[in-house]
Enzyme design. Structure first.
Site, PDB file in Angstrom:
ATOM      1  N   HIS A  76       0.835  -1.200   0.000  1.00  0.00           N
ATOM      2  CA  HIS A  76       0.000   0.000   0.000  1.00  0.00           C
ATOM      3  C   HIS A  76       0.864   1.241   0.000  1.00  0.00           C
ATOM      4  CE1 HIS A  76      -2.401   3.132   2.343  1.00  0.00           C
ATOM      5  NE2 HIS A  76      -3.081   2.984   1.216  1.00  0.00           N
ATOM      6  N   SER A  77       0.538   2.208  -0.841  1.00  0.00           N
ATOM      7  CA  SER A  77       1.123   3.553  -0.778  1.00  0.00           C
ATOM      8  C   SER A  77       2.646   3.515  -0.922  1.00  0.00           C
ATOM      9  CB  SER A  77       0.679   4.217   0.535  1.00  0.00           C
ATOM     10  OG  SER A  77       0.936   5.592   0.548  1.00  0.00           O
TER      11      SER A  77
END
Length: 228
Positions: A76-77
């Site tokens: 994520h991210s």
């Protein structure tokens, strides 16, 4: 059943995957949600030398010491950087890479260089002004669980040159409702475009925000199941 390793983004910990991990386990999958060194419950291990290389070692270590094969590795991210680096080290153990509103780096890039000159200048300023020269605190937030990142984690580049890693199937989950005024929104849009240009599987999440795995875990798990 599949083996999933779910990697959180900047300032977070493995806890952000709690609901999604529970759904995957309920379906019978093997799921790991490690926290990167110096963050979350491991914040006591933070020091100036912790950087992207450390984080890559964290995740590679989980895969190696748990002796995992055919791993669906999810980032994520910020951790688009991390899973990209892990793929370079362990391409033979990975079945699929999934980028959840995550950075897609090219060889030699860092978060600072991908984010553009303004952010690249702001990172060291923040570290000098409020982080003892090496810590970057999260922006104003009410979530007490968020921890500072190191400056090195934002400036250290990733090496991407392993020919076997290039053949790992990849999926990009693009969140479409990130705020226009958020400085990172253009970064993730650019990353989504890189994924499209590279011919990856692309899935759009119309709503849910950047932390879609927390706001809409069922949606994310449905997409992850399609990677098996």
């Amino acid at each position: 059943m599949a083996s999933f390793v779910l990697v959180h983004g900047a300032w977070d910990g493995g806890y952000v995957w709690k609901d999604a991990a529970a759904l995957l386990r309920d379906a019978g999958h093997e799921v790991y949600v490690p926290t990167l060194t110096g963050l979350g419950e491991r914040t006591h291990l933070a020091h100036p030398d912790v950087g992207l290389t450390t984080f890559i070692q964290d995740i590679a270590g989980v895969i190696q010491y748990e002796d995992l094969q055919d791993v669906i590795l999810v980032g994520h991210s910020y951790s688009g950087m991390v899973i990209s680096g892990v793929a370079e080290r362990l391409p033979d153990r990975l079945k699929h890479l999934v980028f959840v509103d995550a950075v897609v780096p090219y060889d030699g890039e860092s978060i600072a260089s991908i984010s553009g000159p303004h952010m690249a200048e702001q990172f060291p300023k923040d570290a000098q002004e409020t982080g003892d020269g090496w810590k970057i605190h999260p922006r104003a937030t009410s979530d007490w669980r968020k921890s500072p990142m190191t400056l090195l984690s934002f400036t250290e580049p990733v090496d991407i040159n392993h020919p076997e890693a290039a053949h790992i199937p990849r999926t990009y989950i693009e969140v479409l409702d990130n705020p226009e005024q958020w400085p990172m929104t253009p970064v993730f849009r650019k990353s989504a475009q890189r994924a499209k240009d590279s011919g990856w599987r692309h899935v759009a999440a119309e709503s849910g925000g950047h932390w879609v795995m927390q706001t809409q875990p069922q949606k994310v798990v449905h997409i992850l199941n399609d990677c098996i």
